[in-house]
Design an enzyme around this catalytic site. Structure first.
Site, short mmCIF file in Angstrom:
data_model
loop_
_atom_site.label_atom_id
_atom_site.label_comp_id
_atom_site.label_asym_id
_atom_site.label_seq_id
_atom_site.Cartn_x
_atom_site.Cartn_y
_atom_site.Cartn_z
N ASP A 50 44.70 18.18 39.91
CA ASP A 50 45.38 18.94 39.04
C ASP A 50 44.43 19.60 38.24
O ASP A 50 43.48 19.03 37.60
CB ASP A 50 46.40 18.11 38.17
CG ASP A 50 47.09 18.95 37.17
OD1 ASP A 50 48.22 19.70 37.79
OD2 ASP A 50 46.86 19.34 36.12
N ASN A 108 45.66 31.19 32.69
CA ASN A 108 46.47 32.16 33.28
C ASN A 108 47.10 33.24 31.83
O ASN A 108 47.01 34.31 31.89
CB ASN A 108 47.98 31.72 33.74
CG ASN A 108 48.05 31.66 35.22
OD1 ASN A 108 47.43 32.61 35.65
ND2 ASN A 108 48.62 30.85 35.62
N HIS A 143 47.59 36.44 35.38
CA HIS A 143 47.96 35.97 36.53
C HIS A 143 47.17 36.37 37.77
O HIS A 143 47.01 35.43 38.73
CB HIS A 143 49.47 36.04 36.90
CG HIS A 143 50.23 35.40 35.90
ND1 HIS A 143 50.65 34.02 35.89
CD2 HIS A 143 51.26 35.83 34.83
CE1 HIS A 143 51.55 33.73 35.07
NE2 HIS A 143 51.86 34.74 34.34
N ASP A 186 45.50 33.32 40.10
CA ASP A 186 45.59 33.45 41.60
C ASP A 186 44.33 33.51 42.20
O ASP A 186 44.01 32.97 43.25
CB ASP A 186 46.38 34.81 42.11
CG ASP A 186 47.98 34.70 41.87
OD1 ASP A 186 48.47 33.70 41.57
OD2 ASP A 186 48.77 35.75 42.11
N GLU A 190 49.57 24.03 40.16
CA GLU A 190 48.19 24.03 40.09
C GLU A 190 47.81 22.80 40.62
O GLU A 190 46.60 22.31 40.41
CB GLU A 190 47.67 24.18 38.70
CG GLU A 190 48.07 23.24 37.57
CD GLU A 190 49.56 23.42 37.13
OE1 GLU A 190 49.62 23.13 35.92
OE2 GLU A 190 50.19 24.47 37.57
#
Length: 309
Positions: A177, A185, A190, A194, A221
């Site tokens: 994780d 973010n 975003h 990504d 994630e």
């Protein structure tokens, strides 16, 4: 010469298919050279003296250890012996530690001097299956990270769990994780998030290189890595290197309380599959260990080995 035993045996030994002949009780009467060579080159417990070994018993032993292919093979052979079917065939995987392989088994009967016998051939169909797998993989890949998706992870873990149970091997699962990914973010947008996920996907690929390994996007994630036939100690070494690789990406996350760059937490569980446990137990344990890693400061591997019962 054409009707001689030596001539016919030479022909059969030249054929690349693995061929075995059994009687109506399942006892092996003959194997060709390809069959014997495969046994010798693949650490088969019976690698030389096949005559007299009961093929059905070997299938039943595999079935008792949780091998679905052993169940199908034994059932199919018995159906031909009982004349319920004229012939039987099915395809199955037979992967080695270093390569993926598939075979097609076919069972056909014949009679000689009033005795009923049965030819069982195993044809290597790896080339065709790899082509089919390439097409199938397009539906298994997660679009953003270009690594396997959750659906394929579930299929792979189920298959690898059964293989490790059948062979008495350990299996390790890591759930990874990304720490404080929401802050990344929110801080950088975003698009940056990504790009981060794509980079992690590329790193994970280099940590799952064998046919018995798989990295996948587990959700959001979170990522997962399956290591078949891998002890806890070996998995620990790999995952410690993975944490270092993630740090070396030097992806900014300036508001994260752990470090001002992207870090990850990992829960690692290793089990020996048996009749008392299943792959869901492995997932649950790895997930709990992930939360332990996060609660203990993040940027670390929390691990546990579940001993044999």
């Amino acid at each position: 010469m054409i009707e001689s035993y030596d001539f016919l045996k030479s022909v059969l030994d030249t054929i690349t298919e693995h061929i075995v002949v059994i009687d109506s009780q399942g006892d092996i009467l003959f194997v060709n050279k390809s069959w014997s060579s495969f046994g010798q080159n693949n650490a088969c417990l019976i690698d030389e003296r096949w005559s007299g070994v009961n093929y059905l018993s070997e299938c039943d032993k595999a079935a008792a250890m949780g091998d679905d292919f052993g169940v199908k093979a034994a059932s199919g052979i018995r159906s031909v012996i009982a004349a319920d079917k004229k012939e039987f065939y099915f395809e199955y995987p037979c992967h080695s530690p270093n390569e993926e392989r598939w075979f097609m088994m076919r069972v056909t009967p014949f009679t000689v001097e009033g005795d009923h016998c049965f030819v069982i051939s195993h044809q290597n169909i790896t080339e065709r299956k790899l082509a089919e797998e390439e097409v199938l993989n397009l539906s298994r890949i997660e679009g953003l990270t270009n690594i396997p998706n959750r659906r394929y992870f579930n299929e792979f873990l189920d298959s690898e769990w059964k293989r490790c149970r059948r062979l008495g091997m350990p299996i390790s699962l890591a759930i990874v994780d990304l720490d404080h990914f929401k802050l990344l973010n929110d801080t950088y947008g975003h698009q940056a998030g990504d790009s981060c996920l794509k980079s992690i996907g590329q790193v994970l690929k280099s940590f799952a290189t064998r046919p018995s390994d798989l990295c996948a996007r587990y959700g959001g994630e979170e990522f997962a890595i399956v290591y078949g036939n891998t002890s806890l100690d070996k998995a620990q070494v790999l995952l410690s290197k993975l944490l270092d690789e993630i740090l070396s990406l030097n992806i900014p996350n300036k508001k994260a309380p752990t470090l001002p760059i992207l870090t990850a937490s990992i829960g690692l569980s290793t089990m020996h599959p048996n009749k008392e446990n299943n792959e869901n137990d492995l997932i649950k344990e790895a997930d709990e260990l992930l939360y332990s890693a996060k609660n203990n400061g993040r940027n670390q591997v929390s691990f546990k080995h579940i001993a044999r019962p």
